[in-house]
Design an enzyme around this catalytic site. Structure first.
Site, PDB file in Angstrom:
ATOM      1  N   THR A 178       0.832  -1.204   0.000  1.00 42.78           N
ATOM      2  CA  THR A 178       0.000   0.000   0.000  1.00 42.78           C
ATOM      3  C   THR A 178       0.865   1.251   0.000  1.00 42.78           C
ATOM      4  O   THR A 178       0.566   2.231  -0.700  1.00 42.78           O
ATOM      5  CB  THR A 178      -0.947   0.002   1.209  1.00 42.78           C
ATOM      6  OG1 THR A 178      -1.648  -1.230   1.256  1.00 42.78           O
ATOM      7  CG2 THR A 178      -1.935   1.148   1.126  1.00 42.78           C
ATOM      8  N   ASP A 179       1.945   1.246   0.771  1.00 41.29           N
ATOM      9  CA  ASP A 179       2.889   2.365   0.738  1.00 41.29           C
ATOM     10  C   ASP A 179       3.444   2.560  -0.666  1.00 41.29           C
ATOM     11  O   ASP A 179       3.545   3.694  -1.162  1.00 41.29           O
ATOM     12  CB  ASP A 179       4.057   2.096   1.698  1.00 41.29           C
ATOM     13  CG  ASP A 179       3.781   2.571   3.114  1.00 41.29           C
ATOM     14  OD1 ASP A 179       2.962   3.487   3.290  1.00 41.29           O
ATOM     15  OD2 ASP A 179       4.402   2.039   4.045  1.00 41.29           O
ATOM     16  N   ILE A 180       3.846   1.471  -1.292  1.00 33.01           N
ATOM     17  CA  ILE A 180       4.463   1.563  -2.617  1.00 33.01           C
ATOM     18  C   ILE A 180       3.469   2.084  -3.646  1.00 33.01           C
ATOM     19  O   ILE A 180       3.792   2.973  -4.452  1.00 33.01           O
ATOM     20  CB  ILE A 180       5.028   0.190  -3.023  1.00 33.01           C
ATOM     21  CG1 ILE A 180       6.227  -0.161  -2.134  1.00 33.01           C
ATOM     22  CG2 ILE A 180       5.429   0.178  -4.493  1.00 33.01           C
ATOM     23  CD1 ILE A 180       6.705  -1.583  -2.251  1.00 33.01           C
TER      24      ILE A 180
END
Length: 407
Positions: A178-180
């Protein structure tokens, strides 16, 4: 060769992964990226280890996590809680094109470093904020981390073994996906804002949130729910809409079959010596196979255990049936296709020596991605940036160091 974004300067006030990922992409594409870090501590991920890569001098070290998202950047250590530090940031903003930040909502406002304050200094600035939940809504003030968002955003409800099977339960993805993805969306937003600025001269505010991105990236699973009103459930490695599309046991391990159409299924049946399956009304179409997966999958498993993974991959690829091994990361970075595509890179660092890097997947023929600089040590380029970009003298920088404003 002129790099795509070599005319841009990016001020990266972000830390951990989503923001730094966006900054690294912009840096890979040629932008000058100045990473602002806390003196003495730096980005949180500098201490997220082991493992660490140790320097050739026996002193310098960088965590593998920090190495993930901080190449092609310069590190400038400034205490933004200090009024003098804030003034340095404003001077940098005046000569920059993009600001990236992932502080809590209004976290930079108390320092006078929010968008409304900085656009008065540089109306053309593109200011990108990344948060867990967005700038508004009932959760706006909450901190957001990838694992939390994978849970709240529904990803963990569709990841893991089915209910009732051994090891069943919600499962996160093995990387902070999700961060990426948020870093990718942030980059797209920045590039769109830069394109608008090229036409109009106007800067603008860009924001994205981990929860928004996670919901957006539920893709077909989201539409499966929205079109039926029924929440998808965990299916292990099986696919909700395609059969067979999952892992299968072999004589020496496992392989993955990704049969995307009826013609591929017929070829699979030929290779397995079960040509009659392709004309069986229970399996002849993907729609029928999805409805009868509980019957078909055990039959396929009984067949695939008869040969090794290598043997199956060879014969199935020859027949045009998509398949592959389940590789370890060691096997991934030894794979001839991965190597041929430049996905394993190295960069030189003055203290760390040769630093391994994962390549950027963007391939541009005229302005290719470059790997100019290894991820920096904390404050490695502080003096250089303050002299060349801000215009301070050596004595002025020395005085700032003595007061703890920079390091």
């Amino acid at each position: 060769m002129s790099e795509s974004l070599s005319h841009l300067r990016v001020l990266d006030l972000s830390r951990v992964l989503a923001g730094p990922w966006a900054g690294q992409i912009l840096g890979d594409l040629g932008a000058e990226v100045i990473k602002i870090e806390r003196p003495g501590a730096g980005d949180d991920t500098r201490s997220w280890g082991p493992p660490y890569m140790e320097g050739t001098n026996g002193k310098a070290e960088l965590s593998a996590y920090f190495l993930t998202a901080n190449r092609n950047k310069q590190s400038l250590a400034i205490d933004i809680a200090d009024p003098e530090g804030q003034e340095l940031i404003r001077k940098l903003v005046a000569v920059s094109d993009v600001v990236l930040e992932n502080f809590k909502v209004d976290g930079l406002k108390r320092y006078g470093l929010d968008y409304d304050s900085l656009k008065r200094i540089n109306p053309k600035i593109i200011y990108c904020s990344i948060t867990g939940f967005g700038q508004d809504g009932p959760y706006a003030s909450r901190p957001g981390y990838d694992f939390l968002i994978q849970a709240m955003g529904g990803l963990m409800s569709i990841t893991g073994q089915p209910e009732g099977e051994p090891g069943a339960g919600p499962m996160k993805v093995g990387v902070a996906l999700t961060d990426i993805m948020t870093g990718l969306y942030a980059t797209i937003g920045v590039l769109a804002a830069l394109s608008h600025r090229d036409r109009t001269g106007e800067g603008q505010y860009v924001e994205t949130a981990l929860l928004d991105v996670q919901v957006a990236c539920l893709a077909n699973q989201a539409m499966n729910y929205l079109t039926t009103g029924k929440s998808p459930t965990r299916m292990g490695n099986a696919h909700p809409n395609i059969v067979p599309y999952q892992d299968f046991p072999t004589a020496d391990g496992n392989m993955v079959l990704t049969v995307g159409n009826d013609q591929q299924f017929a070829r699979l049946c030929d290779v397995l010596g079960r040509t009659e399956w392709a004309s069986d009304e229970r399996f002849a179409t993907n729609r029928a196979r999805v409805a009868n997966r509980r019957t078909l999958i055990p039959m396929l498993r009984q067949a695939t255990v008869m040969r090794s993974t290598r043997e199956w991959v060879k014969v199935l690829e020859g027949a045009g049936v998509p398949c592959g091994p389940v590789n370890t990361l060691g096997q991934v970075f030894d794979d001839p296709q991965v190597l041929a595509r430049g996905m394993k890179q190295t960069v030189q660092h003055p203290d760390l020596g040769e630093v391994p890097m994962v390549g950027n997947p963007i391939k541009l023929k005229l302005t290719p991605v470059t790997y100019r600089n290894a991820p920096p040590l904390l404050g490695e380029q502080s003096e250089q940036v303050l002299q060349q970009v801000v215009g301070l003298s050596s004595d002025e920088i020395k005085a700032l160091r003595e007061r703890g404003v920079v390091s």
